[in-house]
Design a protein around this motif. Structure first.
Motif, PDB file in Angstrom:
ATOM      1  N   VAL A  88       0.774  -1.273  -0.018  1.00  0.00           N
ATOM      2  CA  VAL A  88       0.110   0.005   0.141  1.00  0.00           C
ATOM      3  C   VAL A  88       0.937   1.312   0.068  1.00  0.00           C
ATOM      4  N   SER A  89       0.744   2.094  -0.930  1.00  0.00           N
ATOM      5  CA  SER A  89       1.439   3.459  -1.062  1.00  0.00           C
ATOM      6  C   SER A  89       1.072   4.164   0.226  1.00  0.00           C
ATOM      7  N   ARG A  90       2.125   5.087   0.625  1.00  0.00           N
ATOM      8  CA  ARG A  90       1.930   6.083   1.572  1.00  0.00           C
ATOM      9  C   ARG A  90       0.536   7.000   1.620  1.00  0.00           C
ATOM     10  N   ARG A  91       0.370   7.400   0.134  1.00  0.00           N
ATOM     11  CA  ARG A  91      -0.539   8.207  -0.021  1.00  0.00           C
ATOM     12  C   ARG A  91      -2.094   7.379   0.347  1.00  0.00           C
ATOM     13  N   LYS A  92      -2.232   6.174  -0.201  1.00  0.00           N
ATOM     14  CA  LYS A  92      -3.492   5.399   0.149  1.00  0.00           C
ATOM     15  C   LYS A  92      -3.581   5.023   1.601  1.00  0.00           C
ATOM     16  N   ALA A  93      -2.350   4.916   2.252  1.00  0.00           N
ATOM     17  CA  ALA A  93      -2.448   4.739   3.651  1.00  0.00           C
ATOM     18  C   ALA A  93      -3.160   5.790   4.528  1.00  0.00           C
ATOM     19  N   ALA A 101      -4.963   8.115   3.308  1.00  0.00           N
ATOM     20  CA  ALA A 101      -6.341   8.258   2.652  1.00  0.00           C
ATOM     21  C   ALA A 101      -7.211   7.429   3.591  1.00  0.00           C
ATOM     22  N   LEU A 102      -6.761   5.967   3.696  1.00  0.00           N
ATOM     23  CA  LEU A 102      -7.565   5.191   4.607  1.00  0.00           C
ATOM     24  C   LEU A 102      -7.698   5.584   6.179  1.00  0.00           C
TER      25      LEU A 102
END
Length: 50
Positions: free
Chosen positions: A3-8, A10-11
């Motif tokens: 999981v990319s940092r951006r997605k993490a 966002a989650l």
């Protein structure tokens, strides 16, 4: 699948917003304005004097 940092972020942010929204909705949905409803308890008894 990593999981990319951006997605993490966002989650985690979405989960925090969802939890806060659920907490506020529960608070507003369960509180009863007792002070505002008190005059209605007395309203029926006033008519018996006439």
């Amino acid at each position: 699948m990593p999981v990319s940092r951006r997605k993490a972020i966002a989650l985690i942010g979405g989960g925090a917003v969802l939890a806060a929204t659920a907490s506020v909705a529960t608070f507003w949905g369960t509180r009863t304005p007792h002070a505002a409803l008190a005059p209605w308890d007395l309203a029926g008894g006033m008519m018996t004097r006439a």
